[in-house]
Design a protein around this motif. Structure first.
Motif, PDB file in Angstrom:
ATOM      1  N   VAL A 138      54.344  39.653  22.751  1.00 14.60           N
ATOM      2  CA  VAL A 138      55.651  40.155  23.173  1.00 14.60           C
ATOM      3  C   VAL A 138      55.641  41.675  23.315  1.00 14.60           C
ATOM      4  O   VAL A 138      56.136  42.221  24.302  1.00 14.60           O
ATOM      5  N   LEU A 139      55.079  42.366  22.326  1.00 17.51           N
ATOM      6  CA  LEU A 139      55.099  43.825  22.346  1.00 17.51           C
ATOM      7  C   LEU A 139      54.231  44.385  23.463  1.00 17.51           C
ATOM      8  O   LEU A 139      54.612  45.367  24.117  1.00 17.51           O
ATOM      9  N   ILE A 140      53.060  43.798  23.684  1.00 14.17           N
ATOM     10  CA  ILE A 140      52.198  44.276  24.769  1.00 14.17           C
ATOM     11  C   ILE A 140      52.779  43.888  26.120  1.00 14.17           C
ATOM     12  O   ILE A 140      52.739  44.662  27.075  1.00 14.17           O
ATOM     13  N   GLY A 141      53.337  42.699  26.219  1.00 17.06           N
ATOM     14  CA  GLY A 141      53.946  42.285  27.477  1.00 17.06           C
ATOM     15  C   GLY A 141      55.193  43.089  27.803  1.00 17.06           C
ATOM     16  O   GLY A 141      55.455  43.408  28.958  1.00 17.06           O
ATOM     17  N   GLY A 142      55.980  43.423  26.767  1.00 13.39           N
ATOM     18  CA  GLY A 142      57.199  44.202  26.951  1.00 13.39           C
ATOM     19  C   GLY A 142      58.429  43.431  26.520  1.00 13.39           C
ATOM     20  O   GLY A 142      58.548  42.235  26.829  1.00 13.39           O
TER      21      GLY A 142
END
Length: 279
Positions: A211-215
């Motif tokens: 989630v954090l890397i994807g945004g």
């Protein structure tokens, strides 16, 4: 399609659903490191309902999703009383408690796990993943989704503007838990076996990275993040054990270059402007 790629696509579909479960919570400004606990509840609920009640996956999977959502709703009240790193620790503790309960209960298979008789094939997983993507995109376009985005950007200002912060966050936590439970139920019926060791803190960390890397700014983020984390390591297998080093370097580089994630609102706005100019 080969069995290898069928397995990869099955994992990808489950990862996408799981990532959206964490995204819904993160979109309301709350980080959840207990996703593995919710997924475990969904997996074991589906397994137990199928084993003891004789239900088919058409019933066990929706029931597991509902049960996990209700558990998420119940724990949201004490968990959301914390903030920042304390909330992350609280959700992490929840996942550990779930794992501990499973390991100490013989009825749940303990450390040996449970065999799941009913099987769900790849097309069902793909349809469930597609339905989840559509649902979350729709959710983020509603007034509820706008309230979530407002809380994500600035909780204090949103509260002053009349957004019911606690209600939105509790609802998003419950919805996110339900999606994680859906992923767990599908995992149980597709791989025909569940064990507590799979739902480890490392799994919670991985899905949070999806989630954090994807945004977290748009609903495209979890889809891109889950796809990236699922497929890129497989593509790097040619490098042998060095693939972990290369993959880790790629993640660090992305965090430096794109600290807000791969997909942001600014990026989507630029793409729309380019399409408009091309016309």
């Amino acid at each position: 399609m080969s069995g290898y790629w069928s397995g990869i696509l099955a994992i990808l579909a489950i990862n996408v659903i799981f990532a959206y479960g964490i995204f819904v919570t993160a979109a309301a400004g709350q980080l959840n490191l207990g996703g593995a606990g919710s997924m475990a509840i969904g997996a074991y609920a589906a397994a137990m309902l199928g084993d003891h009640m004789g239900w088919s996956p058409a019933l066990t999977i929706p029931a597991a999703t509902l049960i996990t959502a209700l558990v998420g709703f119940a724990i949201a009240f004490p968990v959301l009383r914390t903030r920042g790193v304390y909330m992350v620790l609280a959700t992490f503790a929840f996942a550990q408690v779930v794992t501990g309960i499973i390991l100490t209960q013989p009825a749940l298979g303990g450390a040996m796990g449970l065999v799941v008789v009913e099987y769900v094939d790849l097309p069902v997983l793909l349809m469930a993943a597609g339905g989840t993507v559509v649902f979350v995109f729709w959710l983020m376009a509603t007034r509820f989704g706008l309230a979530m985005r407002a809380l994500h950007d600035d909780e204090l200002v949103s509260t002053l503007m009349g957004v019911p912060a606690r209600g939105v966050q509790v609802a998003s936590f419950a919805i996110g838990a339900g999606l994680a439970g859906l992923a767990g139920g599908l995992y149980a019926h597709h791989f025909s076996f569940v064990e507590a060791q799979y739902f480890s803190p490392l799994l919670s960390t991985y899905v949070l990275l999806f989630v954090l890397i994807g945004g977290t700014q748009t609903a495209w983020g979890p889809l891109v993040g889950a796809t990236f984390f699922t497929l890129v390591p497989e593509m790097l297998r040619i490098g042998g054990s060095w693939r972990y080093v290369v993959f880790g370097a790629i993640i660090v580089a992305m965090m430096i270059v794109r600290p807000e994630g791969i997909v942001t609102r600014t990026l989507l706005a630029r793409l729309r402007w380019r399409r408009a100019d091309a016309r």
